[in-house]
Design an enzyme around this catalytic site. Structure first.
Site, PDB file in Angstrom:
ATOM      1  N   CYS A  14     -34.184  37.332 -55.730  1.00  0.00           N
ATOM      2  CA  CYS A  14     -33.813  36.310 -56.802  1.00  0.00           C
ATOM      3  C   CYS A  14     -32.246  36.107 -56.777  1.00  0.00           C
ATOM      4  O   CYS A  14     -31.535  37.028 -56.977  1.00  0.00           O
ATOM      5  CB  CYS A  14     -34.339  36.630 -58.182  1.00  0.00           C
ATOM      6  SG  CYS A  14     -33.993  35.471 -59.329  1.00  0.00           S
ATOM      7  N   HIS A  53     -37.895  37.230 -47.160  1.00  0.00           N
ATOM      8  CA  HIS A  53     -37.744  35.877 -47.296  1.00  0.00           C
ATOM      9  C   HIS A  53     -36.776  35.550 -46.230  1.00  0.00           C
ATOM     10  O   HIS A  53     -35.544  35.995 -46.481  1.00  0.00           O
ATOM     11  CB  HIS A  53     -37.115  35.639 -48.797  1.00  0.00           C
ATOM     12  CG  HIS A  53     -37.056  33.936 -49.246  1.00  0.00           C
ATOM     13  ND1 HIS A  53     -36.936  33.583 -50.266  1.00  0.00           N
ATOM     14  CD2 HIS A  53     -36.874  33.277 -48.211  1.00  0.00           C
ATOM     15  CE1 HIS A  53     -36.874  32.258 -50.298  1.00  0.00           C
ATOM     16  NE2 HIS A  53     -36.695  31.934 -48.883  1.00  0.00           N
ATOM     17  N   MET A  88     -41.215  32.919 -61.436  1.00  0.00           N
ATOM     18  CA  MET A  88     -40.891  32.789 -62.705  1.00  0.00           C
ATOM     19  C   MET A  88     -41.824  31.605 -63.387  1.00  0.00           C
ATOM     20  O   MET A  88     -41.445  30.490 -62.797  1.00  0.00           O
ATOM     21  CB  MET A  88     -39.546  32.914 -62.820  1.00  0.00           C
ATOM     22  CG  MET A  88     -38.948  34.177 -62.513  1.00  0.00           C
ATOM     23  SD  MET A  88     -39.704  35.488 -63.544  1.00  0.00           S
ATOM     24  CE  MET A  88     -38.822  35.285 -65.197  1.00  0.00           C
TER      25      MET A  88
END
Length: 341
Positions: free
Chosen positions: A112, A183, A31
């Site tokens: 996120c 991740h 972002m």
């Protein structure tokens, strides 16, 4: 030279290989960072790196200025759009928009950890709803012909066992997803900021490795804490791809060697000065359209590090341009500082 050390000869480990997008090396969606100007710049450094947009929510596309959010230069390909959302029909609509706009892949954000996206059932909190994620993936896959992938954590607080991770991947796989970007940290959904969630939970590459062993037919891309191409090469011995985030942004010239080292390219490696020089027409076009030079040059500041004059380079393109009557003159000065480095 062994096949493992020669990326030009290395074949896919996947039994169901046939993907149109090569995910051996990619730059993570970030972002406020991986906007279209950043991606255009990174593409000058590497032809083969897979690039991702910033996360775009389904609401922004459906109710906002979709043309602005989807805008990109043809030079950016291969290019993936990352979506944030949890309503299957909305995601299907947005996936169609992405396909129509020419994107090569649609990726669903299940990683996120910010409070803002959690409140809208977006991001890492979706790891607690594997059946819903599977429904979302199926809806998108039914709607488009381009590939649908998922980026996720290895768990969230309260749902961080390996069995729960396998349950998540298994349900999403059953919906047709074949590519997972992992991740290798859990996300702590309460009490940690997004920045802390990128640093505080320990990296668990061993968990991602076990996932690849248990799901050998899936494409597993490793993300998290990777900083060098030596590390990339080591991880590629066990994973199908690697994804870099902050390091690729703050030290972008690392990408200049990606094609040669990870894709077997024999093309000459672009210099820092040539990369900035090739940005000049793009910046000129942006200025002619009423844009600010800082919109673009903030993404190239990482070129200036580790040599005499690097500080002056960064000052020219981050401070001085705001008061310059002829900003392209400063760009040329900055380019000169990069010569020979």
């Amino acid at each position: 030279m062994s096949e493992a050390s020669n990326p030009a000869k290395r074949t896919s480990k996947l039994a169901n290989a046939g993907a149109t997008v090569d995910r051996r090396f990619s730059v993570a969606p970030m972002m406020d960072w991986t906007d279209r100007h950043c991606r255009y710049f990174l593409r000058l450094l590497s032809r083969h790196t897979l690039l991702y947009t910033e996360m775009v929510t389904t609401g922004a596309l459906i109710n906002g200025d979709a043309k602005r959010f989807l805008r990109h230069d043809e030079a950016e390909h291969p290019l993936a759009l990352q979506l944030g959302g949890s309503v299957p029909n909305d995601l299907a609509v947005c996936a169609k928009m992405a396909e129509a706009a020419g994107y090569d892949e649609v990726n669903l954000n299940v990683g996120c950890p910010s409070d803002r996206v959690q409140n809208n059932l977006i991001g890492a909190c979706l790891m607690g709803y594997p059946a819903l994620v599977a429904d979302c993936v199926k809806a998108m896959r039914d709607a488009v012909g381009i590939e649908v992938t998922v980026k996720h954590r290895i768990g969230i607080n309260g749902r961080d066992s390996y069995a729960e991770l396998c349950d998540f991947v298994g349900q999403v796989q059953a919906a047709g997803c074949r590519s997972f970007i992992v991740h290798a940290r859990i996300a702590i959904l309460e009490g940690l900021s997004p920045k802390e969630n990128r640093e505080v939970p320990p990296l668990r590459y061993d968990v991602a490795q076990q996932l690849k062993r248990d799901f050998p037919d899936l494409e597993i891309i490793l993300n998290g804490g990777i900083k060098t191409l030596d590390q990339c090469e080591a991880h590629l011995e066990q994973f199908d791809g690697v994804m870099l985030g902050r390091e690729a942004y703050h030290n972008p010239y690392l990408l200049a060697q990606v094609d040669a080292r990870l894709f077997g390219s024999e093309e000459p490696i672009i210099t820092r000065a040539d990369a900035l020089r090739r940005m000049r027409p793009y910046i000129q076009n942006h200025l002619d359209g009423g844009g600010s030079m800082h919109h673009v040059t903030r993404h190239v500041l990482g070129l200036g590090q580790g040599f005499p004059g690097a500080r002056r380079f960064r000052q020219l393109l981050s401070v001085d341009i705001h008061k310059a009557k002829e900003p392209l003159v400063l760009l040329d000065q900055a380019t000169g500082l990069l010569e020979g480095h």
